[in-house]
Write a protein that holds these residues in place. Structure first.
Motif, PDB file in Angstrom:
ATOM      1  N   TYR A 135       0.745  -1.070  -0.030  1.00 34.67           N
ATOM      2  CA  TYR A 135      -0.121   0.016   0.057  1.00 34.67           C
ATOM      3  C   TYR A 135       1.079   1.140   0.062  1.00 34.67           C
ATOM      4  O   TYR A 135       1.927   1.119   0.784  1.00 34.67           O
ATOM      5  CB  TYR A 135      -0.975   0.082   1.173  1.00 34.67           C
ATOM      6  CG  TYR A 135      -1.625   1.302   1.631  1.00 34.67           C
ATOM      7  CD1 TYR A 135      -2.946   1.518   1.052  1.00 34.67           C
ATOM      8  CD2 TYR A 135      -1.097   2.503   2.129  1.00 34.67           C
ATOM      9  CE1 TYR A 135      -3.751   2.776   1.211  1.00 34.67           C
ATOM     10  CE2 TYR A 135      -1.721   3.418   2.438  1.00 34.67           C
ATOM     11  CZ  TYR A 135      -3.141   3.532   1.945  1.00 34.67           C
ATOM     12  OH  TYR A 135      -3.692   4.829   2.166  1.00 34.67           O
ATOM     13  N   GLY A 136       0.375   2.307  -0.754  1.00 32.19           N
ATOM     14  CA  GLY A 136       1.209   3.456  -0.841  1.00 32.19           C
ATOM     15  C   GLY A 136       0.692   4.433  -1.847  1.00 32.19           C
ATOM     16  O   GLY A 136      -0.022   4.025  -2.765  1.00 32.19           O
ATOM     17  N   PRO A 137       1.110   5.656  -1.735  1.00 31.70           N
ATOM     18  CA  PRO A 137       0.858   6.674  -2.794  1.00 31.70           C
ATOM     19  C   PRO A 137       1.421   6.259  -4.167  1.00 31.70           C
ATOM     20  O   PRO A 137       2.430   5.403  -4.254  1.00 31.70           O
ATOM     21  CB  PRO A 137       1.444   8.013  -2.196  1.00 31.70           C
ATOM     22  CG  PRO A 137       2.628   7.559  -1.348  1.00 31.70           C
ATOM     23  CD  PRO A 137       2.289   6.230  -0.787  1.00 31.70           C
ATOM     24  N   ASP A 182      -9.499   0.833   2.159  1.00 34.85           N
ATOM     25  CA  ASP A 182     -10.533   0.050   2.173  1.00 34.85           C
ATOM     26  C   ASP A 182     -10.353  -1.025   1.281  1.00 34.85           C
ATOM     27  O   ASP A 182     -11.182  -2.313   1.339  1.00 34.85           O
ATOM     28  CB  ASP A 182     -11.817   0.761   1.558  1.00 34.85           C
ATOM     29  CG  ASP A 182     -12.597   1.855   2.325  1.00 34.85           C
ATOM     30  OD1 ASP A 182     -12.247   1.624   3.659  1.00 34.85           O
ATOM     31  OD2 ASP A 182     -13.170   2.936   2.014  1.00 34.85           O
ATOM     32  N   GLY A 183      -9.236  -0.939   0.328  1.00 33.88           N
ATOM     33  CA  GLY A 183      -9.007  -2.100  -0.541  1.00 33.88           C
ATOM     34  C   GLY A 183      -8.374  -3.139   0.194  1.00 33.88           C
ATOM     35  O   GLY A 183      -8.560  -4.439   0.099  1.00 33.88           O
ATOM     36  N   ILE A 184      -7.538  -2.706   1.192  1.00 35.52           N
ATOM     37  CA  ILE A 184      -6.779  -3.797   2.163  1.00 35.52           C
ATOM     38  C   ILE A 184      -7.735  -4.432   2.953  1.00 35.52           C
ATOM     39  O   ILE A 184      -7.908  -5.610   3.084  1.00 35.52           O
ATOM     40  CB  ILE A 184      -5.630  -2.983   2.914  1.00 35.52           C
ATOM     41  CG1 ILE A 184      -4.700  -2.470   1.971  1.00 35.52           C
ATOM     42  CG2 ILE A 184      -5.128  -4.039   3.952  1.00 35.52           C
ATOM     43  CD1 ILE A 184      -3.667  -1.287   2.905  1.00 35.52           C
ATOM     44  N   THR A 238      -4.289   9.623  -0.589  1.00 33.57           N
ATOM     45  CA  THR A 238      -3.679   8.703  -0.059  1.00 33.57           C
ATOM     46  C   THR A 238      -3.380   8.919   1.491  1.00 33.57           C
ATOM     47  O   THR A 238      -3.635   8.315   2.378  1.00 33.57           O
ATOM     48  CB  THR A 238      -2.425   7.939  -0.518  1.00 33.57           C
ATOM     49  OG1 THR A 238      -2.580   7.628  -1.993  1.00 33.57           O
ATOM     50  CG2 THR A 238      -1.667   6.758   0.225  1.00 33.57           C
ATOM     51  N   GLN A 239      -2.908  10.164   1.450  1.00 36.90           N
ATOM     52  CA  GLN A 239      -2.581  10.656   3.002  1.00 36.90           C
ATOM     53  C   GLN A 239      -3.900  10.982   3.552  1.00 36.90           C
ATOM     54  O   GLN A 239      -3.888  10.505   4.916  1.00 36.90           O
ATOM     55  CB  GLN A 239      -1.873  12.157   2.936  1.00 36.90           C
ATOM     56  CG  GLN A 239      -1.596  12.760   3.974  1.00 36.90           C
ATOM     57  CD  GLN A 239      -0.576  12.002   5.071  1.00 36.90           C
ATOM     58  OE1 GLN A 239       0.562  11.778   4.637  1.00 36.90           O
ATOM     59  NE2 GLN A 239      -1.005  11.658   6.188  1.00 36.90           N
ATOM     60  N   LYS A 240      -4.898  11.447   3.084  1.00 37.38           N
ATOM     61  CA  LYS A 240      -6.308  11.660   3.497  1.00 37.38           C
ATOM     62  C   LYS A 240      -6.967  10.253   4.083  1.00 37.38           C
ATOM     63  O   LYS A 240      -7.607  10.075   5.024  1.00 37.38           O
ATOM     64  CB  LYS A 240      -7.140  12.097   2.656  1.00 37.38           C
ATOM     65  CG  LYS A 240      -7.015  13.736   2.584  1.00 37.38           C
ATOM     66  CD  LYS A 240      -7.901  14.375   1.555  1.00 37.38           C
ATOM     67  CE  LYS A 240      -7.573  15.861   1.417  1.00 37.38           C
ATOM     68  NZ  LYS A 240      -8.219  16.524   0.551  1.00 37.38           N
ATOM     69  N   ASP A 241      -6.675   9.029   3.238  1.00 41.01           N
ATOM     70  CA  ASP A 241      -6.844   7.874   3.433  1.00 41.01           C
ATOM     71  C   ASP A 241      -6.358   7.421   4.739  1.00 41.01           C
ATOM     72  O   ASP A 241      -7.041   6.736   5.527  1.00 41.01           O
ATOM     73  CB  ASP A 241      -6.617   6.831   2.435  1.00 41.01           C
ATOM     74  CG  ASP A 241      -7.357   5.619   2.293  1.00 41.01           C
ATOM     75  OD1 ASP A 241      -8.414   5.406   2.761  1.00 41.01           O
ATOM     76  OD2 ASP A 241      -6.576   4.569   1.782  1.00 41.01           O
ATOM     77  N   ALA A 288      -7.512   9.000   7.722  1.00 38.47           N
ATOM     78  CA  ALA A 288      -9.091   8.654   8.225  1.00 38.47           C
ATOM     79  C   ALA A 288      -9.158   7.165   8.681  1.00 38.47           C
ATOM     80  O   ALA A 288     -10.090   6.708   9.228  1.00 38.47           O
ATOM     81  CB  ALA A 288      -9.910   8.509   6.808  1.00 38.47           C
ATOM     82  N   HIS A 289      -7.808   6.478   8.848  1.00 42.17           N
ATOM     83  CA  HIS A 289      -7.795   5.098   9.295  1.00 42.17           C
ATOM     84  C   HIS A 289      -6.534   4.944  10.152  1.00 42.17           C
ATOM     85  O   HIS A 289      -5.744   4.026  10.188  1.00 42.17           O
ATOM     86  CB  HIS A 289      -7.696   3.993   8.206  1.00 42.17           C
ATOM     87  CG  HIS A 289      -8.837   4.209   7.180  1.00 42.17           C
ATOM     88  ND1 HIS A 289      -8.987   4.836   5.997  1.00 42.17           N
ATOM     89  CD2 HIS A 289     -10.046   3.525   7.222  1.00 42.17           C
ATOM     90  CE1 HIS A 289     -10.024   4.478   5.451  1.00 42.17           C
ATOM     91  NE2 HIS A 289     -10.783   3.661   6.021  1.00 42.17           N
ATOM     92  N   PRO A 290      -6.647   5.656  11.384  1.00 42.50           N
ATOM     93  CA  PRO A 290      -5.490   5.755  12.354  1.00 42.50           C
ATOM     94  C   PRO A 290      -5.145   4.370  13.134  1.00 42.50           C
ATOM     95  O   PRO A 290      -4.086   4.174  13.313  1.00 42.50           O
ATOM     96  CB  PRO A 290      -6.052   6.785  13.272  1.00 42.50           C
ATOM     97  CG  PRO A 290      -7.519   6.938  13.315  1.00 42.50           C
ATOM     98  CD  PRO A 290      -7.608   6.558  11.849  1.00 42.50           C
TER      99      PRO A 290
END
Length: 188
Positions: A10-12, A99-101, A146-149, A152-154
């Motif tokens: 996962y990453g930008p 969400d994909g993960i 990606t940063q916002k994602d 949003a999922h800390p």
């Protein structure tokens, strides 16, 4: 029934998912990048190009594990594709959405190693321009998303985090390989 080992990167954009996958494949040849089904146009290398009709059939059969839209295309992780990838070795799935993960972890049982590859926004801009991308602006918007994602999922838990601006692809591959040999053995 649980499939074998798999890796989720996962990453930008331009964080090094392709480069690290190449290094991992050289270190561990049974690792192979998972070719998502792509419905749309543009770059076809690394994808299984599909049609809207194929996507509808997969959806109707309940075989879409995760799909997302970006750059005017639909990218699909499908159960039949994953089945074939696990039969061939250790699939390495590239994702840019938490969400994909979660969809993959919940929708396709396997021994997944979940890896966050990160780089600063400036590195994405430089790498994108350096490889000749014509859509660097869109990739920077995806970096922002990606940063916002992530924000949003800390509570998202990573098996490994690698700053690709500070670590070589070979070092990242070695750390991922440690996860595959001894889950939980890699350090960040």
């Amino acid at each position: 029934m649980k499939a074998g080992q798999g890796v989720i990167l996962y990453g930008p954009p331009a964080a090094g998912k392709d480069t690290v996958t190449t290094a991992l494949t050289e270190l561990r040849p049974q690792c192979r990048q998972f070719a998502r089904l792509k419905v749309g146009s543009g770059k076809s290398l690394g994808y299984r190009m599909g049609t809207a009709e194929q996507l509808r059939k997969l959806e109707a059969a309940g075989e879409v594990v995760y799909a997302n839209s970006r750059y005017g295309n639909v990218y699909v992780i499908d159960a039949p594709g994953l089945d074939a990838a696990f039969m061939a070795g250790v699939p390495v799935v590239h994702l840019g959405q938490v969400d994909g993960i979660r969809a993959l972890l919940d929708g396709y049982p396997a021994d997944w190693a979940v890896v966050l590859l990160w780089c600063p926004r400036e590195a994405t801009a430089e790498r994108s321009a350096g490889r000749g991308d014509s859509d660097t602006t869109a990739r920077l918007a995806a970096w922002d998303a990606t940063q916002k994602d992530l924000d949003a999922h800390p509570g998202m838990v990573w098996d490994l985090t690698v700053d690709t601006a500070a670590s070589s692809p070979e070092e990242a591959a070695r750390l991922i390989d440690q996860l595959l040999v001894q889950p939980g053995a890699a350090t960040t």
